[in-house]
Design a protein around this motif. Structure first.
Motif, PDB file in Angstrom:
ATOM      1  N   PHE A  37      16.154  23.667  11.082  1.00 35.62           N
ATOM      2  CA  PHE A  37      15.865  23.506   9.657  1.00 35.62           C
ATOM      3  C   PHE A  37      15.540  22.055   9.334  1.00 35.62           C
ATOM      4  O   PHE A  37      14.568  21.762   8.623  1.00 35.62           O
ATOM      5  CB  PHE A  37      17.061  23.981   8.814  1.00 35.62           C
ATOM      6  CG  PHE A  37      16.919  23.661   7.364  1.00 35.62           C
ATOM      7  CD1 PHE A  37      16.079  24.408   6.548  1.00 35.62           C
ATOM      8  CD2 PHE A  37      17.611  22.595   6.802  1.00 35.62           C
ATOM      9  CE1 PHE A  37      15.938  24.099   5.211  1.00 35.62           C
ATOM     10  CE2 PHE A  37      17.468  22.286   5.465  1.00 35.62           C
ATOM     11  CZ  PHE A  37      16.639  23.039   4.665  1.00 35.62           C
ATOM     12  N   GLU A  38      16.351  21.129   9.852  1.00 37.93           N
ATOM     13  CA  GLU A  38      16.113  19.707   9.590  1.00 37.93           C
ATOM     14  C   GLU A  38      14.780  19.259  10.156  1.00 37.93           C
ATOM     15  O   GLU A  38      14.062  18.458   9.551  1.00 37.93           O
ATOM     16  CB  GLU A  38      17.260  18.868  10.150  1.00 37.93           C
ATOM     17  CG  GLU A  38      18.543  19.003   9.351  1.00 37.93           C
ATOM     18  CD  GLU A  38      19.734  18.329   9.999  1.00 37.93           C
ATOM     19  OE1 GLU A  38      19.636  17.946  11.196  1.00 37.93           O
ATOM     20  OE2 GLU A  38      20.764  18.191   9.318  1.00 37.93           O
ATOM     21  N   SER A  39      14.414  19.788  11.306  1.00 42.99           N
ATOM     22  CA  SER A  39      13.129  19.453  11.913  1.00 42.99           C
ATOM     23  C   SER A  39      11.980  19.961  11.042  1.00 42.99           C
ATOM     24  O   SER A  39      11.018  19.241  10.782  1.00 42.99           O
ATOM     25  CB  SER A  39      13.047  20.060  13.309  1.00 42.99           C
ATOM     26  OG  SER A  39      11.768  19.870  13.859  1.00 42.99           O
ATOM     27  N   ARG A  40      12.099  21.209  10.588  1.00 41.88           N
ATOM     28  CA  ARG A  40      11.052  21.767   9.716  1.00 41.88           C
ATOM     29  C   ARG A  40      11.003  21.042   8.385  1.00 41.88           C
ATOM     30  O   ARG A  40       9.930  20.810   7.829  1.00 41.88           O
ATOM     31  CB  ARG A  40      11.262  23.257   9.511  1.00 41.88           C
ATOM     32  CG  ARG A  40      10.937  24.069  10.758  1.00 41.88           C
ATOM     33  CD  ARG A  40      11.003  25.531  10.504  1.00 41.88           C
ATOM     34  NE  ARG A  40      12.357  25.829  10.024  1.00 41.88           N
ATOM     35  CZ  ARG A  40      12.914  27.009  10.030  1.00 41.88           C
ATOM     36  NH1 ARG A  40      12.245  28.043  10.468  1.00 41.88           N
ATOM     37  NH2 ARG A  40      14.136  27.194   9.586  1.00 41.88           N
ATOM     38  N   GLU A  46       6.896  15.062   5.814  1.00 38.53           N
ATOM     39  CA  GLU A  46       5.769  14.289   6.350  1.00 38.53           C
ATOM     40  C   GLU A  46       4.445  14.822   5.828  1.00 38.53           C
ATOM     41  O   GLU A  46       3.560  14.059   5.428  1.00 38.53           O
ATOM     42  CB  GLU A  46       5.798  14.301   7.880  1.00 38.53           C
ATOM     43  CG  GLU A  46       4.755  13.409   8.516  1.00 38.53           C
ATOM     44  CD  GLU A  46       4.909  11.951   8.152  1.00 38.53           C
ATOM     45  OE1 GLU A  46       3.869  11.261   8.063  1.00 38.53           O
ATOM     46  OE2 GLU A  46       6.044  11.476   7.955  1.00 38.53           O
ATOM     47  N   GLN A  47       4.324  16.153   5.822  1.00 34.86           N
ATOM     48  CA  GLN A  47       3.099  16.762   5.304  1.00 34.86           C
ATOM     49  C   GLN A  47       2.932  16.464   3.817  1.00 34.86           C
ATOM     50  O   GLN A  47       1.838  16.157   3.348  1.00 34.86           O
ATOM     51  CB  GLN A  47       3.128  18.271   5.538  1.00 34.86           C
ATOM     52  CG  GLN A  47       1.841  18.968   5.139  1.00 34.86           C
ATOM     53  CD  GLN A  47       1.893  20.464   5.433  1.00 34.86           C
ATOM     54  OE1 GLN A  47       2.929  21.004   5.793  1.00 34.86           O
ATOM     55  NE2 GLN A  47       0.772  21.121   5.273  1.00 34.86           N
ATOM     56  N   LEU A  48       4.040  16.530   3.070  1.00 39.87           N
ATOM     57  CA  LEU A  48       3.995  16.209   1.644  1.00 39.87           C
ATOM     58  C   LEU A  48       3.599  14.752   1.430  1.00 39.87           C
ATOM     59  O   LEU A  48       2.770  14.447   0.563  1.00 39.87           O
ATOM     60  CB  LEU A  48       5.360  16.492   1.016  1.00 39.87           C
ATOM     61  CG  LEU A  48       5.489  16.250  -0.484  1.00 39.87           C
ATOM     62  CD1 LEU A  48       4.514  17.137  -1.259  1.00 39.87           C
ATOM     63  CD2 LEU A  48       6.915  16.511  -0.938  1.00 39.87           C
ATOM     64  N   ARG A  53      -0.443  10.722  -0.053  1.00 38.64           N
ATOM     65  CA  ARG A  53      -1.319   9.579   0.256  1.00 38.64           C
ATOM     66  C   ARG A  53      -2.785   9.959   0.090  1.00 38.64           C
ATOM     67  O   ARG A  53      -3.583   9.190  -0.463  1.00 38.64           O
ATOM     68  CB  ARG A  53      -1.042   9.076   1.678  1.00 38.64           C
ATOM     69  CG  ARG A  53       0.241   8.272   1.804  1.00 38.64           C
ATOM     70  CD  ARG A  53       0.362   7.596   3.172  1.00 38.64           C
ATOM     71  NE  ARG A  53       0.541   8.544   4.257  1.00 38.64           N
ATOM     72  CZ  ARG A  53       1.702   9.011   4.680  1.00 38.64           C
ATOM     73  NH1 ARG A  53       2.815   8.616   4.105  1.00 38.64           N
ATOM     74  NH2 ARG A  53       1.771   9.856   5.692  1.00 38.64           N
ATOM     75  N   THR A  54      -3.138  11.155   0.541  1.00 39.05           N
ATOM     76  CA  THR A  54      -4.519  11.618   0.400  1.00 39.05           C
ATOM     77  C   THR A  54      -4.889  11.746  -1.078  1.00 39.05           C
ATOM     78  O   THR A  54      -5.973  11.318  -1.499  1.00 39.05           O
ATOM     79  CB  THR A  54      -4.706  12.966   1.118  1.00 39.05           C
ATOM     80  OG1 THR A  54      -4.402  12.798   2.501  1.00 39.05           O
ATOM     81  CG2 THR A  54      -6.119  13.486   0.966  1.00 39.05           C
ATOM     82  N   ALA A  55      -3.986  12.314  -1.862  1.00 43.04           N
ATOM     83  CA  ALA A  55      -4.238  12.459  -3.303  1.00 43.04           C
ATOM     84  C   ALA A  55      -4.354  11.092  -3.967  1.00 43.04           C
ATOM     85  O   ALA A  55      -5.219  10.886  -4.831  1.00 43.04           O
ATOM     86  CB  ALA A  55      -3.122  13.272  -3.951  1.00 43.04           C
ATOM     87  N   SER A  56      -3.530  10.156  -3.540  1.00 41.88           N
ATOM     88  CA  SER A  56      -3.583   8.807  -4.109  1.00 41.88           C
ATOM     89  C   SER A  56      -4.915   8.139  -3.784  1.00 41.88           C
ATOM     90  O   SER A  56      -5.534   7.505  -4.652  1.00 41.88           O
ATOM     91  CB  SER A  56      -2.425   7.973  -3.565  1.00 41.88           C
ATOM     92  OG  SER A  56      -2.493   6.658  -4.047  1.00 41.88           O
ATOM     93  N   ARG A  57      -5.358   8.286  -2.522  1.00 40.22           N
ATOM     94  CA  ARG A  57      -6.660   7.710  -2.150  1.00 40.22           C
ATOM     95  C   ARG A  57      -7.792   8.368  -2.936  1.00 40.22           C
ATOM     96  O   ARG A  57      -8.725   7.695  -3.392  1.00 40.22           O
ATOM     97  CB  ARG A  57      -6.896   7.870  -0.649  1.00 40.22           C
ATOM     98  CG  ARG A  57      -6.110   6.902   0.210  1.00 40.22           C
ATOM     99  CD  ARG A  57      -6.577   6.918   1.665  1.00 40.22           C
ATOM    100  NE  ARG A  57      -6.423   8.210   2.306  1.00 40.22           N
ATOM    101  CZ  ARG A  57      -5.348   8.625   2.960  1.00 40.22           C
ATOM    102  NH1 ARG A  57      -4.301   7.827   3.065  1.00 40.22           N
ATOM    103  NH2 ARG A  57      -5.313   9.808   3.525  1.00 40.22           N
ATOM    104  N   ALA A  58      -7.707   9.685  -3.108  1.00 42.25           N
ATOM    105  CA  ALA A  58      -8.748  10.399  -3.856  1.00 42.25           C
ATOM    106  C   ALA A  58      -8.763   9.958  -5.315  1.00 42.25           C
ATOM    107  O   ALA A  58      -9.833   9.757  -5.901  1.00 42.25           O
ATOM    108  CB  ALA A  58      -8.533  11.910  -3.753  1.00 42.25           C
ATOM    109  N   THR A  59      -7.590   9.773  -5.886  1.00 47.32           N
ATOM    110  CA  THR A  59      -7.506   9.306  -7.273  1.00 47.32           C
ATOM    111  C   THR A  59      -8.079   7.906  -7.400  1.00 47.32           C
ATOM    112  O   THR A  59      -8.842   7.611  -8.329  1.00 47.32           O
ATOM    113  CB  THR A  59      -6.042   9.324  -7.755  1.00 47.32           C
ATOM    114  OG1 THR A  59      -5.555  10.660  -7.683  1.00 47.32           O
ATOM    115  CG2 THR A  59      -5.918   8.830  -9.182  1.00 47.32           C
ATOM    116  N   SER A  60      -7.743   7.053  -6.444  1.00 44.29           N
ATOM    117  CA  SER A  60      -8.262   5.691  -6.451  1.00 44.29           C
ATOM    118  C   SER A  60      -9.787   5.691  -6.333  1.00 44.29           C
ATOM    119  O   SER A  60     -10.479   4.964  -7.053  1.00 44.29           O
ATOM    120  CB  SER A  60      -7.640   4.900  -5.306  1.00 44.29           C
ATOM    121  OG  SER A  60      -8.172   3.603  -5.254  1.00 44.29           O
ATOM    122  N   LYS A  61     -10.307   6.520  -5.426  1.00 47.94           N
ATOM    123  CA  LYS A  61     -11.758   6.615  -5.247  1.00 47.94           C
ATOM    124  C   LYS A  61     -12.413   7.154  -6.514  1.00 47.94           C
ATOM    125  O   LYS A  61     -13.473   6.661  -6.931  1.00 47.94           O
ATOM    126  CB  LYS A  61     -12.076   7.518  -4.045  1.00 47.94           C
ATOM    127  CG  LYS A  61     -13.531   7.580  -3.690  1.00 47.94           C
ATOM    128  CD  LYS A  61     -14.034   6.239  -3.217  1.00 47.94           C
ATOM    129  CE  LYS A  61     -15.455   6.344  -2.705  1.00 47.94           C
ATOM    130  NZ  LYS A  61     -16.001   5.051  -2.355  1.00 47.94           N
TER     131      LYS A  61
END
Length: 128
Positions: A37-40, A46-48, A53-61
């Motif tokens: 469970f802790e691993s998942r 990490e995925q979140l 980070r991807t959403a932040s970069r997209a917003t910045s762009k």
């Protein structure tokens, strides 16, 4: 101790040993499930974080692009204004040139006459 007490003690010892064994097995299973469970959960975090980070970069762009679009719109408006001003200035100069042409009865050079004709202005007033 009597046989009955010895039997009871032996059964109690077997029962307690079986309980310890079951508890030990349950604790191992619980530990394995907890690790899984802790691993998942760590992978989900990490995925979140990656998604954030991807959403932040997209917003910045997107912000950069909106700013660029605003600058380009302003530039287009400024260019259109300068073009209108230049057109008014050229119309004023052309009108003055036509007035001088008519007052002096001189012939316009062919290129200038062609421009005026294309604009619908009569340039036929001239001396032979």
């Amino acid at each position: 101790m009597t046989d009955s007490q010895e039997a009871t003690a032996a059964l109690t010892a077997l029962y307690e040993a079986a309980l310890r064994k079951l508890r030990s097995a349950d604790q191992r299973k619980l530990a394995a499930v907890t690790r899984s469970f802790e691993s998942r959960l760590a992978a989900a975090h990490e995925q979140l974080n990656d998604s954030a980070r991807t959403a932040s970069r997209a917003t910045s762009k997107a912000d950069e692009l909106e700013a660029a679009v605003a600058r380009l719109r302003k530039e287009r408006e400024d260019l259109a204004l300068r073009e209108r001003q230049a057109m008014r200035d050229l119309q004023q100069v052309a009108a003055r040139l036509m007035a001088l042409h008519e007052e002096t009865h001189t012939r316009l050079d062919p290129r200038t006459a062609e421009i005026f004709t294309r604009r619908g202005w009569n340039t036929r007033t001239a001396k032979s």
